[in-house]
Write a protein that holds these residues in place. Structure first.
Motif, PDB file in Angstrom:
ATOM      1  N   THR A 227     -32.141  60.511 -35.746  1.00 21.45           N
ATOM      2  CA  THR A 227     -33.140  60.933 -35.097  1.00 21.45           C
ATOM      3  C   THR A 227     -32.911  61.684 -33.686  1.00 21.45           C
ATOM      4  O   THR A 227     -33.767  62.383 -33.121  1.00 21.45           O
ATOM      5  CB  THR A 227     -34.149  59.618 -34.522  1.00 21.45           C
ATOM      6  N   ASP A 228     -31.574  61.395 -33.278  1.00 14.51           N
ATOM      7  CA  ASP A 228     -31.128  62.216 -32.078  1.00 14.51           C
ATOM      8  C   ASP A 228     -29.669  62.267 -32.009  1.00 14.51           C
ATOM      9  O   ASP A 228     -28.891  61.731 -32.643  1.00 14.51           O
ATOM     10  CB  ASP A 228     -31.861  61.996 -30.858  1.00 14.51           C
ATOM     11  N   ILE A 229     -29.180  63.267 -31.475  1.00 13.65           N
ATOM     12  CA  ILE A 229     -27.693  63.562 -31.486  1.00 13.65           C
ATOM     13  C   ILE A 229     -27.437  64.418 -30.035  1.00 13.65           C
ATOM     14  O   ILE A 229     -28.340  65.208 -29.395  1.00 13.65           O
ATOM     15  CB  ILE A 229     -27.051  64.437 -32.387  1.00 13.65           C
ATOM     16  N   ILE A 230     -26.571  63.954 -29.053  1.00 18.10           N
ATOM     17  CA  ILE A 230     -26.175  64.319 -27.937  1.00 18.10           C
ATOM     18  C   ILE A 230     -24.699  64.313 -27.546  1.00 18.10           C
ATOM     19  O   ILE A 230     -24.120  63.474 -27.656  1.00 18.10           O
ATOM     20  CB  ILE A 230     -27.181  63.818 -26.759  1.00 18.10           C
ATOM     21  N   SER A 231     -24.347  65.488 -26.743  1.00 19.20           N
ATOM     22  CA  SER A 231     -22.851  65.316 -26.664  1.00 19.20           C
ATOM     23  C   SER A 231     -22.798  64.965 -24.811  1.00 19.20           C
ATOM     24  O   SER A 231     -23.877  64.966 -24.294  1.00 19.20           O
ATOM     25  CB  SER A 231     -22.263  66.813 -26.494  1.00 19.20           C
ATOM     26  N   ASP A 232     -21.493  64.512 -24.671  1.00 18.96           N
ATOM     27  CA  ASP A 232     -21.426  64.227 -23.305  1.00 18.96           C
ATOM     28  C   ASP A 232     -19.879  64.598 -22.832  1.00 18.96           C
ATOM     29  O   ASP A 232     -19.155  64.270 -23.407  1.00 18.96           O
ATOM     30  CB  ASP A 232     -21.382  62.551 -23.310  1.00 18.96           C
ATOM     31  N   PRO A 233     -20.102  65.439 -21.506  1.00 15.77           N
ATOM     32  CA  PRO A 233     -20.960  65.675 -20.510  1.00 15.77           C
ATOM     33  C   PRO A 233     -22.007  66.731 -21.303  1.00 15.77           C
ATOM     34  O   PRO A 233     -21.726  67.637 -22.193  1.00 15.77           O
ATOM     35  CB  PRO A 233     -20.384  66.323 -19.467  1.00 15.77           C
ATOM     36  N   TYR A 234     -23.219  66.538 -21.046  1.00 16.32           N
ATOM     37  CA  TYR A 234     -24.228  67.419 -21.497  1.00 16.32           C
ATOM     38  C   TYR A 234     -25.099  67.887 -20.265  1.00 16.32           C
ATOM     39  O   TYR A 234     -25.459  66.906 -19.596  1.00 16.32           O
ATOM     40  CB  TYR A 234     -25.527  66.838 -22.324  1.00 16.32           C
ATOM     41  N   PRO A 235     -25.362  69.016 -20.006  1.00 16.03           N
ATOM     42  CA  PRO A 235     -24.913  70.478 -20.673  1.00 16.03           C
ATOM     43  C   PRO A 235     -23.344  70.337 -20.381  1.00 16.03           C
ATOM     44  O   PRO A 235     -22.908  69.885 -19.550  1.00 16.03           O
ATOM     45  CB  PRO A 235     -25.669  71.351 -20.023  1.00 16.03           C
ATOM     46  N   GLY A 236     -22.634  71.116 -21.374  1.00 15.36           N
ATOM     47  CA  GLY A 236     -21.133  70.963 -21.204  1.00 15.36           C
ATOM     48  C   GLY A 236     -20.824  72.374 -20.428  1.00 15.36           C
ATOM     49  O   GLY A 236     -21.475  73.612 -20.804  1.00 15.36           O
ATOM     50  N   HIS A 237     -19.825  72.679 -19.653  1.00 18.15           N
ATOM     51  CA  HIS A 237     -19.641  73.622 -18.829  1.00 18.15           C
ATOM     52  C   HIS A 237     -18.126  73.821 -18.929  1.00 18.15           C
ATOM     53  O   HIS A 237     -17.493  72.979 -18.164  1.00 18.15           O
ATOM     54  CB  HIS A 237     -19.876  73.617 -17.306  1.00 18.15           C
TER      55      HIS A 237
END
Ligand SMILES: [Zn+2]
Length: 386
Positions: A227-237
């Motif tokens: 149902t969801d997916i997120i990277s960390d850090p987000y947004p990535g710089h």
């Protein structure tokens, strides 16, 4: 035991409930309306508990068992997009149906329970009827019902979620599964110096897709949906992400434990060598009373055999009331995840409308089904407590 049901008053009360919006955590106004109706219908005791659920008791003249009816007072909201043809909180009657949010899920069932409990002949009643108008079901199944059951322990439970006037003897459960991969950060100009947690998660997701899910002949297959997916850090710089999180909705079959569900993921060959944490999510919601409900989002499935004594009695009660019910199972998760799945109190489901009528635009409830539901609840009371 006879039921002398004031049909038009029941319909008007249902319309009143639909006219009062009651999102999860905002059920106070509808709770007031329910409390007033229970008092007007001469319930023996009525109170509002710490989580804002309204509880009403009807005592029989003779001692006996406790039969608890539960319906949740919260509803989902009105999603943007396709407009309703009928005003969502208008409770318009059009043809043979009442239109509005919560009519099918599940203010009609609640009104029918209240009227059935209030209009049974107390002189021939052995035991007591509890009506639980519980909060926050749409976000945390069973938690508010647990609080009601802790105070008024029932011998039997009826959940009023839609069964199209059939008798549900089971239901799929659900779990929220949280996955986290841990890598190593580095400058994204030198990705080889780090370990990209998103790339690890992609391997995990591919491995999860290979899991063979169990299937139940009566309840259908288990479900495992990303149902969801997120990277960390987000947004990535300019940084290689060192953490990635994904969430899965897992629909459960009877007998499945949290360890089973998580183990099937962490034991997959494709995830070996990856730093992967698999856990069950924790939900925290605030009741309108200010109290917090916290619980692990693991709501087990439940199933009773057709031959179970309570199932058979409830079915006989429906048939005696003129409802040609068959047994079925809920595809979705209900408060029975607590009463049957965790507390192991005999539970059945019976309610008007179908599962497909819930959470939709132009939600509707046929008036005849509302009245039949009230007769059905009275039939169950007669079969279990008379
Ligand atoms: Zn519902």
């Amino acid at each position: 035991m006879t039921l002398d049901l004031p049909s038009s008053r029941l319909i008007e009360f249902t319309r009143d409930l639909i006219r009062i919006p009651s999102l999860s955590g905002q059920e106070e106004a509808v709770a007031h309306r329910i409390k007033a109706e229970m008092r007007a219908l001469h319930f023996d005791r009525v109170w509002v508990d710490a989580y804002g659920s309204v509880v009403g008791i009807v005592d029989g003249a003779q001692p006996g068992k406790t039969l608890l009816f539960d319906a949740h007072t919260d509803t989902v909201g009105i999603s943007p997009g396709v407009p309703w043809q009928h005003e969502p909180f208008g409770a318009t009657i059009d043809g043979d149906a009442i239109y509005g949010r919560g009519g099918a899920d599940m203010k009609g069932a609640l009104a029918a329970m209240l009227y059935a409990a209030a209009h049974v002949d107390r002189a021939s009643l052995h035991g007591r009827i509890v009506v639980s108008a519980s909060t926050l079901e749409e976000v945390l199944e069973g938690v508010a019902l647990k609080a009601v059951m802790d105070v008024t322990p029932p011998d039997f439970v009826v959940i009023g979620e839609s069964t199209d006037l059939n008798l549900s003897r089971g239901g799929r459960g659900r779990a929220e599964v949280h996955l986290k991969t841990t890598g190593r950060p580095s400058h994204s100009s030198a990705p080889h110096l780090g370990r990209n947690a998103v790339l690890d998660m992609m391997k995990v997701i591919a491995a999860v897709e290979q899991i063979e899910l169990p299937e139940d002949p009566f309840m259908g297959p288990a479900i495992l949906a990303l149902t969801d997916i997120i990277s960390d850090p987000y947004p990535g710089h300019s940084v290689i992400p060192s953490i990635c999180r994904a969430t899965y909705d897992r629909r459960l079959l009877p007998g499945e434990s949290a360890a089973d569900v998580l183990g099937a993921i962490t034991r997959q060959p494709g995830v070996q060598g990856i730093i992967l944490h698999a856990t069950i999510g924790v939900g925290e919601y605030k009741a309108y009373t200010g109290a917090s409900l916290v619980c692990e989002k693991f709501f087990p499935a439940w199933l009773y055999p057709e031959t179970d004594a309570y199932v058979a009695a409830a079915l006989a009660g429906l048939h005696a009331a003129g409802i040609p019910a068959q047994t079925s199972a809920y595809r979705f998760c209900t408060n029975a995840a607590y009463s049957a799945g965790l507390a192991h109190v005999p539970t059945v489901g019976f309610g008007p409308a179908t599962e497909a009528d819930a959470h939709v635009i132009d939600e509707r409830l046929r008036s005849d089904d509302l009245l039949a539901a009230a007769r059905g609840y009275a039939g169950i009371i007669a079969a279990v407590l008379a």
